[in-house]
Design a protein around this motif. Structure first.
Motif, PDB file in Angstrom:
ATOM      1  N   GLY A 107       0.796  -1.223   0.000  1.00  0.00           N
ATOM      2  CA  GLY A 107       0.000   0.000   0.000  1.00  0.00           C
ATOM      3  C   GLY A 107       0.827   1.271   0.000  1.00  0.00           C
ATOM      4  O   GLY A 107       0.568   2.194  -0.780  1.00  0.00           O
TER       5      GLY A 107
ATOM      6  N   THR B 164      -0.816  -7.410  -6.866  1.00  0.00           N
ATOM      7  CA  THR B 164      -1.774  -6.377  -6.466  1.00  0.00           C
ATOM      8  C   THR B 164      -2.009  -5.397  -7.619  1.00  0.00           C
ATOM      9  O   THR B 164      -1.641  -4.226  -7.540  1.00  0.00           O
ATOM     10  CB  THR B 164      -1.271  -5.619  -5.222  1.00  0.00           C
TER      11      THR B 164
ATOM     12  N   THR C  51      -3.835  -2.769 -10.152  1.00  0.00           N
ATOM     13  CA  THR C  51      -4.829  -1.706 -10.005  1.00  0.00           C
ATOM     14  C   THR C  51      -5.590  -1.581 -11.315  1.00  0.00           C
ATOM     15  O   THR C  51      -5.288  -2.268 -12.301  1.00  0.00           O
ATOM     16  CB  THR C  51      -4.150  -0.368  -9.675  1.00  0.00           C
TER      17      THR C  51
ATOM     18  N   ASP D 217      -5.983  -6.920  -3.116  1.00  0.00           N
ATOM     19  CA  ASP D 217      -5.879  -5.466  -2.998  1.00  0.00           C
ATOM     20  C   ASP D 217      -4.644  -5.143  -2.164  1.00  0.00           C
ATOM     21  O   ASP D 217      -4.306  -5.876  -1.221  1.00  0.00           O
ATOM     22  CB  ASP D 217      -7.142  -4.925  -2.333  1.00  0.00           C
ATOM     23  N   ALA D 218      -3.968  -4.049  -2.470  1.00  0.00           N
ATOM     24  CA  ALA D 218      -2.714  -3.709  -1.790  1.00  0.00           C
ATOM     25  C   ALA D 218      -2.899  -3.545  -0.286  1.00  0.00           C
ATOM     26  O   ALA D 218      -2.113  -4.072   0.508  1.00  0.00           O
ATOM     27  CB  ALA D 218      -2.119  -2.440  -2.397  1.00  0.00           C
ATOM     28  N   ASP D 219      -3.933  -2.806   0.127  1.00  0.00           N
ATOM     29  CA  ASP D 219      -4.129  -2.587   1.568  1.00  0.00           C
ATOM     30  C   ASP D 219      -4.533  -3.878   2.280  1.00  0.00           C
ATOM     31  O   ASP D 219      -4.122  -4.118   3.423  1.00  0.00           O
ATOM     32  CB  ASP D 219      -5.191  -1.501   1.791  1.00  0.00           C
TER      33      ASP D 219
ATOM     34  N   HIS E 241      -3.585  -6.808   1.430  1.00  0.00           N
ATOM     35  CA  HIS E 241      -2.329  -7.552   1.543  1.00  0.00           C
ATOM     36  C   HIS E 241      -1.544  -7.105   2.769  1.00  0.00           C
ATOM     37  O   HIS E 241      -1.028  -7.927   3.529  1.00  0.00           O
ATOM     38  CB  HIS E 241      -1.479  -7.335   0.284  1.00  0.00           C
TER      39      HIS E 241
END
Length: 362
Positions: A91, A137, A139, A165-167, A169
């Motif tokens: 993130g 991840t 986008t 999703d990055a967050d 993760h």
């Protein structure tokens, strides 16, 4: 993929480079510490020559706090057609790249869930990623060609792609990786000033818990600095459990029978919660954990003993599902703990005894 550039020749970068080079990809190596790049090259991970033009894929293998700057610089120089990173936090770097105005269409954040206590190119291995989850991840801006190159890399390395999703993760690794590292270090820290007599009593339990405490502190400061919030949230929950457990243990010291009963209930509740959580850890081949039984066999510390016991188990037609070695303190011997299907226990014990092995009675 015909060409690649690895920026950062530590454990992960060099391991990926070894795989690609072995598969015929021309790999170029760079590192801010030239000696590390030279070491990686000497291992067969690639060449120190500069690429003649843009490579197919640039793999950024630097600490999380440096990912955005390295990707931005690489994009500015037009080093590759696609860029991925292999950092353990996703993130923060993505947000920094957005702030820097980087081209997010050619970038994809990834994280191979593989590693070991040792770091640097000499710890690298071409099979490091075999069977391990490799998080991607993407986008909405990620170009399909870049995603496909990342998937090709994962496939070549034998990893298992997982899209997140990055967050999400970052919250996940805070729970399953970053917090365990800190807790392992905290337990190991208790041994630093412990009495030598106590330390000599260390068994397999303390060895299991403190294994990852041998990791490189500088590397972990970088990782934790990039994901402090989610780790702090989980540690706050652990702190609540610790407070509750301390109160339960203090109650067990009391002469009051009612308090002691409450203490027993509190300890049992915590242990049962641990049992329930442990059952959710994936087992062999990522499947639900199986209920194996353990056969403990006395083994001397001599060449060939381990292979002999494996051969004897195989001759008996028993598949070994897992194995651990418990070393004896002050003796050149130990116990091999062989995990097998429950139905195979009796047959394995009989076969090993027939071949002269000493079985520990449970």
């Amino acid at each position: 993929m015909r060409t690649a550039l690895v920026l950062g020749t530590g454990l992960i970068g060099t391991s990926a480079a070894l795989v690609l080079a072995a598969r015929g990809v021309r790999v170029h190596l760079r590192d801010h510490e030239p000696e590390r790049a030279r070491t990686a090259a000497s291992l067969g991970a690639g060449t120190l020559d500069e690429p003649e033009g843009p490579v197919d894929l640039a793999i950024v293998a630097v600490p999380p706090t440096h990912i955005a700057a390295v990707v931005a610089e690489a994009q500015g120089q037009g080093l590759a057609r696609g860029y991925i990173d292999v950092g353990s936090v996703k993130g923060g770097p993505l947000g920094e790249l957005e702030q820097l105005g980087c081209d997010l269409s050619t970038y994809l954040g990834t994280h191979p869930m593989a590693g070991r206590e040792q770091s640097g190119p000499l710890a690298a291995a071409g099979d490091l990623f075999e069977g391990r989850p490799w998080v991607l991840t993407p986008t909405a801006a990620t170009d399909t060609a870049v995603l496909n190159m990342a998937l090709e890399l994962v496939a070549l390395c034998g990893g298992v792609p997982v899209v997140m999703d990055a967050d999400a993760h970052d919250r996940a690794v805070a729970l399953v990786s970053h917090t365990p590292q800190l807790l392992s270090s905290m337990v190991a820290a208790r041994l630093e000033s412990a009495d030598e007599t106590a330390v000599r009593l260390c068994g397999q339990g303390i060895r299991d818990v403190t294994r990852i405490a041998a990791s490189d502190p500088a590397m972990w400061v970088e990782i934790l600095s990039a994901n402090p919030g989610p780790v702090a949230d989980i540690l706050a929950e652990v702190a609540g459990d610790l407070d509750e457990t301390v109160r339960a243990l203090r109650a067990l010291e009391s002469a009051d029978l009612e308090k002691r009963g409450g203490g027993v209930d509190g300890i049992e509740r915590m242990l049962r919660r641990g049992n329930a959580g442990r059952t959710r850890v994936p087992g062999k081949h990522g499947q639900a954990p199986a209920a194996y039984e353990t056969v403990a066999v006395l083994i001397s510390d001599q060449p060939g003993e381990l292979s002999r016991i494996f051969a004897d188990a195989g001759a008996a037609g028993v598949n070994i599902e897992d194995v651990r070695i418990e070393h004896s303190t002050g003796q050149q011997a130990g116990h091999v703990q062989i995990m097998v299907e429950p139905g195979a226990v009796r047959m394995l014990k009989a076969a090993l005894r027939e071949r002269g092995w000493s079985i520990r009675q449970e």
